[in-house]
Design a protein around this motif. Structure first.
Motif, PDB file in Angstrom:
ATOM      1  N   VAL A  70       0.867  -1.191   0.000  1.00 19.79           N
ATOM      2  CA  VAL A  70       0.000   0.000   0.000  1.00 19.79           C
ATOM      3  C   VAL A  70       0.897   1.232   0.000  1.00 19.79           C
ATOM      4  N   VAL A  71       0.670   2.116  -0.971  1.00 22.05           N
ATOM      5  CA  VAL A  71       1.488   3.339  -1.071  1.00 22.05           C
ATOM      6  C   VAL A  71       1.309   4.160   0.207  1.00 22.05           C
ATOM      7  N   VAL A  73     -12.596  10.554  -2.717  1.00 24.00           N
ATOM      8  CA  VAL A  73     -13.608  10.361  -3.764  1.00 24.00           C
ATOM      9  C   VAL A  73     -14.374   9.066  -3.504  1.00 24.00           C
ATOM     10  N   GLU A  74     -13.648   7.993  -3.250  1.00 30.40           N
ATOM     11  CA  GLU A  74     -14.297   6.717  -2.914  1.00 30.40           C
ATOM     12  C   GLU A  74     -13.450   6.015  -1.861  1.00 30.40           C
ATOM     13  N   VAL A  75     -14.062   5.689  -0.740  1.00 30.97           N
ATOM     14  CA  VAL A  75     -13.282   5.093   0.359  1.00 30.97           C
ATOM     15  C   VAL A  75     -13.986   3.834   0.869  1.00 30.97           C
ATOM     16  N   PRO A  76     -13.231   2.931   1.486  1.00 30.16           N
ATOM     17  CA  PRO A  76     -13.855   1.713   2.027  1.00 30.16           C
ATOM     18  C   PRO A  76     -14.894   2.053   3.097  1.00 30.16           C
ATOM     19  N   ASP A  77     -15.837   1.155   3.330  1.00 29.09           N
ATOM     20  CA  ASP A  77     -16.849   1.361   4.387  1.00 29.09           C
ATOM     21  C   ASP A  77     -16.161   1.552   5.730  1.00 29.09           C
ATOM     22  N   HIS A  78     -15.141   0.761   5.942  1.00 30.98           N
ATOM     23  CA  HIS A  78     -14.306   0.937   7.120  1.00 30.98           C
ATOM     24  C   HIS A  78     -12.902   0.509   6.740  1.00 30.98           C
ATOM     25  N   GLY A  79     -11.915   1.030   7.456  1.00 31.75           N
ATOM     26  CA  GLY A  79     -10.522   0.783   7.083  1.00 31.75           C
ATOM     27  C   GLY A  79     -10.025   1.855   6.134  1.00 31.75           C
ATOM     28  N   GLY A  80      -8.699   1.868   5.919  1.00 30.28           N
ATOM     29  CA  GLY A  80      -8.109   2.855   5.013  1.00 30.28           C
ATOM     30  C   GLY A  80      -7.963   4.230   5.633  1.00 30.28           C
ATOM     31  N   ASP A  81      -7.961   4.309   6.974  1.00 30.57           N
ATOM     32  CA  ASP A  81      -7.716   5.592   7.644  1.00 30.57           C
ATOM     33  C   ASP A  81      -6.293   6.056   7.325  1.00 30.57           C
ATOM     34  N   THR A  82      -6.034   7.321   7.602  1.00 31.53           N
ATOM     35  CA  THR A  82      -4.657   7.823   7.548  1.00 31.53           C
ATOM     36  C   THR A  82      -4.281   8.290   8.951  1.00 31.53           C
ATOM     37  N   ALA A  83      -3.095   7.893   9.402  1.00 32.25           N
ATOM     38  CA  ALA A  83      -2.601   8.303  10.731  1.00 32.25           C
ATOM     39  C   ALA A  83      -1.569   9.410  10.555  1.00 32.25           C
ATOM     40  N   PHE A  84      -1.441  10.246  11.573  1.00 32.41           N
ATOM     41  CA  PHE A  84      -0.505  11.378  11.531  1.00 32.41           C
ATOM     42  C   PHE A  84       0.281  11.433  12.838  1.00 32.41           C
ATOM     43  N   ALA A  85       1.492  11.960  12.768  1.00 29.55           N
ATOM     44  CA  ALA A  85       2.318  12.138  13.975  1.00 29.55           C
ATOM     45  C   ALA A  85       2.822  13.573  14.022  1.00 29.55           C
ATOM     46  N   ASN A  86       2.802  14.160  15.213  1.00 31.49           N
ATOM     47  CA  ASN A  86       3.173  15.561  15.421  1.00 31.49           C
ATOM     48  C   ASN A  86       4.674  15.647  15.731  1.00 31.49           C
ATOM     49  N   LEU A  87       5.426  16.245  14.816  1.00 32.34           N
ATOM     50  CA  LEU A  87       6.887  16.278  14.959  1.00 32.34           C
ATOM     51  C   LEU A  87       7.373  17.433  15.837  1.00 32.34           C
ATOM     52  N   TYR A  88       6.501  18.387  16.185  1.00 28.63           N
ATOM     53  CA  TYR A  88       6.850  19.370  17.229  1.00 28.63           C
ATOM     54  C   TYR A  88       6.862  18.641  18.574  1.00 28.63           C
ATOM     55  N   ALA A 127      -0.507   5.717   5.629  1.00 29.03           N
ATOM     56  CA  ALA A 127      -1.744   5.129   5.091  1.00 29.03           C
ATOM     57  C   ALA A 127      -1.891   3.748   5.730  1.00 29.03           C
ATOM     58  N   ILE A 128      -3.004   3.510   6.389  1.00 31.27           N
ATOM     59  CA  ILE A 128      -3.145   2.251   7.123  1.00 31.27           C
ATOM     60  C   ILE A 128      -3.670   1.152   6.174  1.00 31.27           C
ATOM     61  N   ALA A 129      -2.889   0.079   6.101  1.00 29.87           N
ATOM     62  CA  ALA A 129      -3.146  -0.963   5.092  1.00 29.87           C
ATOM     63  C   ALA A 129      -4.065  -2.044   5.656  1.00 29.87           C
ATOM     64  N   ASP A 130      -5.326  -1.691   5.883  1.00 27.71           N
ATOM     65  CA  ASP A 130      -6.229  -2.670   6.503  1.00 27.71           C
ATOM     66  C   ASP A 130      -7.539  -2.819   5.724  1.00 27.71           C
ATOM     67  N   TYR A 131      -7.454  -2.647   4.401  1.00 29.80           N
ATOM     68  CA  TYR A 131      -8.718  -2.694   3.634  1.00 29.80           C
ATOM     69  C   TYR A 131      -8.574  -3.527   2.367  1.00 29.80           C
ATOM     70  N   GLN A 132      -7.719  -4.545   2.442  1.00 25.96           N
ATOM     71  CA  GLN A 132      -7.503  -5.405   1.270  1.00 25.96           C
ATOM     72  C   GLN A 132      -8.844  -5.895   0.716  1.00 25.96           C
ATOM     73  N   GLY A 133      -8.971  -5.830  -0.608  1.00 27.04           N
ATOM     74  CA  GLY A 133     -10.204  -6.300  -1.238  1.00 27.04           C
ATOM     75  C   GLY A 133     -11.219  -5.187  -1.447  1.00 27.04           C
ATOM     76  N   GLN A 134     -10.928  -3.994  -0.939  1.00 24.10           N
ATOM     77  CA  GLN A 134     -11.858  -2.873  -1.137  1.00 24.10           C
ATOM     78  C   GLN A 134     -11.194  -1.802  -2.003  1.00 24.10           C
ATOM     79  N   TYR A 135     -12.020  -0.954  -2.607  1.00 23.98           N
ATOM     80  CA  TYR A 135     -11.516   0.113  -3.478  1.00 23.98           C
ATOM     81  C   TYR A 135     -11.330   1.392  -2.677  1.00 23.98           C
ATOM     82  N   ARG A 136     -10.258   2.110  -2.948  1.00 26.57           N
ATOM     83  CA  ARG A 136      -9.993   3.399  -2.276  1.00 26.57           C
ATOM     84  C   ARG A 136      -9.417   4.348  -3.317  1.00 26.57           C
TER      85      ARG A 136
END
Ligand code: SIN
Length: 301
Positions: free
Chosen positions: A113-114, A137-152, A275-284
């Motif tokens: 997953v990129v 534009v099109e996201v899985p019903d669940h899964g495929g979230d994006t996580a972020f980290a604060n570098l400050y 990019a959280i890789a937890d939506y195999q089999g779904q379109y994003r």
């Protein structure tokens, strides 16, 4: 003698109050806020734009739900609020819209997953992107979230001697892992790149002073920061590994759940994303517009 004293801290920000034109709802204690009261399909008045910029500086990642009908031209205009456009060389663009780049994964795609794993985008460039505005534009019903980290926060949580040490470090960045000589370019969906571009090295300070806040933040990532200038390979890897692990601590991170028509903007210098890789089999499918062309500044200018 370096000045390592930081009198101000990211924690001093009141991330939610003092707004007259928008509502700012921080999602957690580290990063991310939802912005309400803005319709990006209409011109954004100056006073609203000013408040959006403040919310962006203080929350690092902001998002707007329900931006139904946003055209690609409006998406580009929205991204331009955050700086001049700068395309990512290795990502595909939408036909006729070179600045609108594609983040797509088909259900049967079994490649990596990129963007999986915390990183800043494209720090192999002389001027790494400053922000990314992404539209779902099109996201899985669940899964495929994006996580972020604060570098400050990650920088400020280090001990004073460790901060002083990091202030002196220079990272050597390249895209060698993605498309340098010897890299398997077929591992992820991207344009076919010239290996000499992948091998080219660029130096960036490990601690930068952010132009928007004047605060110091860490600036390294496991994808592109290959080693530390002047250190042996073993020393580099030990120090980098410590810092990569430090940044990933839960207390510095947050994640967003995408909905169709969410528009999200991340600061690509003071925040990492994964990019959280937890939506195999779904379109994003999302589209992104990147800004940049700004020189990074280390602690000593
Ligand atoms: C990226 O890392 O550029 C993509 C992020 C995502 O797909 O959530």
């Amino acid at each position: 003698m370096l000045d390592t004293t930081t009198t101000r801290s990211w924690r001093d920000y009141d991330r939610a109050s003092g707004y007259e034109h928008i509502e700012v709802l921080p999602l957690n204690g580290a990063v991310l806020a939802e912005i309400r009261g803005v319709d990006l399909t209409k011109p954004v008045p100056d006073e609203v734009r000013e408040e959006i910029m403040r919310a962006f500086a203080e929350n690092l990642v902001i998002f707007f739900r329900g931006q139904t009908g946003l055209t690609r031209e409006q998406h580009i205009a929205c991204a331009e609020m955050f700086g001049p456009l700068q395309k990512i060389p290795h990502i595909f663009s939408v036909d006729d819209y070179p600045d609108v780049q594609i983040v797509e994964r088909k259900p049967d795609d079994t490649r990596m997953v990129v963007g999986n794993g915390f990183h800043n985008d494209s720090t192999y460039l002389e001027t790494p992107p400053t922000s990314v505005t992404m539209r779902a534009v099109e996201v899985p019903d669940h899964g495929g979230d994006t996580a972020f980290a604060n570098l400050y926060l990650a920088y400020e949580a280090l001990s004073e001697p460790m901060r002083a040490f990091c202030d002196t470090l220079v990272g050597v960045n390249s895209a060698s892992v993605l498309f340098g000589s010897g890299a398997d370019q077929k591992r992820v969906m991207m344009k076919e790149m010239d290996a000499s571009e992948g091998d080219a090295e660029v130096e960036h300070p490990i601690v930068c002073v952010h132009p928007r806040t004047g605060l110091r933040h860490l600036f390294l990532n496991p994808v592109y920061t290959r080693r530390l200038k002047g250190f042996s390979e073993a020393e580099s890897q030990l120090i980098l590994r410590f810092l990569h692990d430090h940044i990933k601590q839960m207390a510095f991170t947050g994640r967003v759940r995408w909905e169709k028509d969410t528009v999200l903007v991340w600061d690509n210098w003071a925040a990492q994303h994964s990019a959280i890789a937890d939506y195999q089999g779904q379109y994003r499918y999302l589209e992104r517009v990147t800004t940049g062309h700004v020189e990074l500044r280390g602690v000593n200018g």
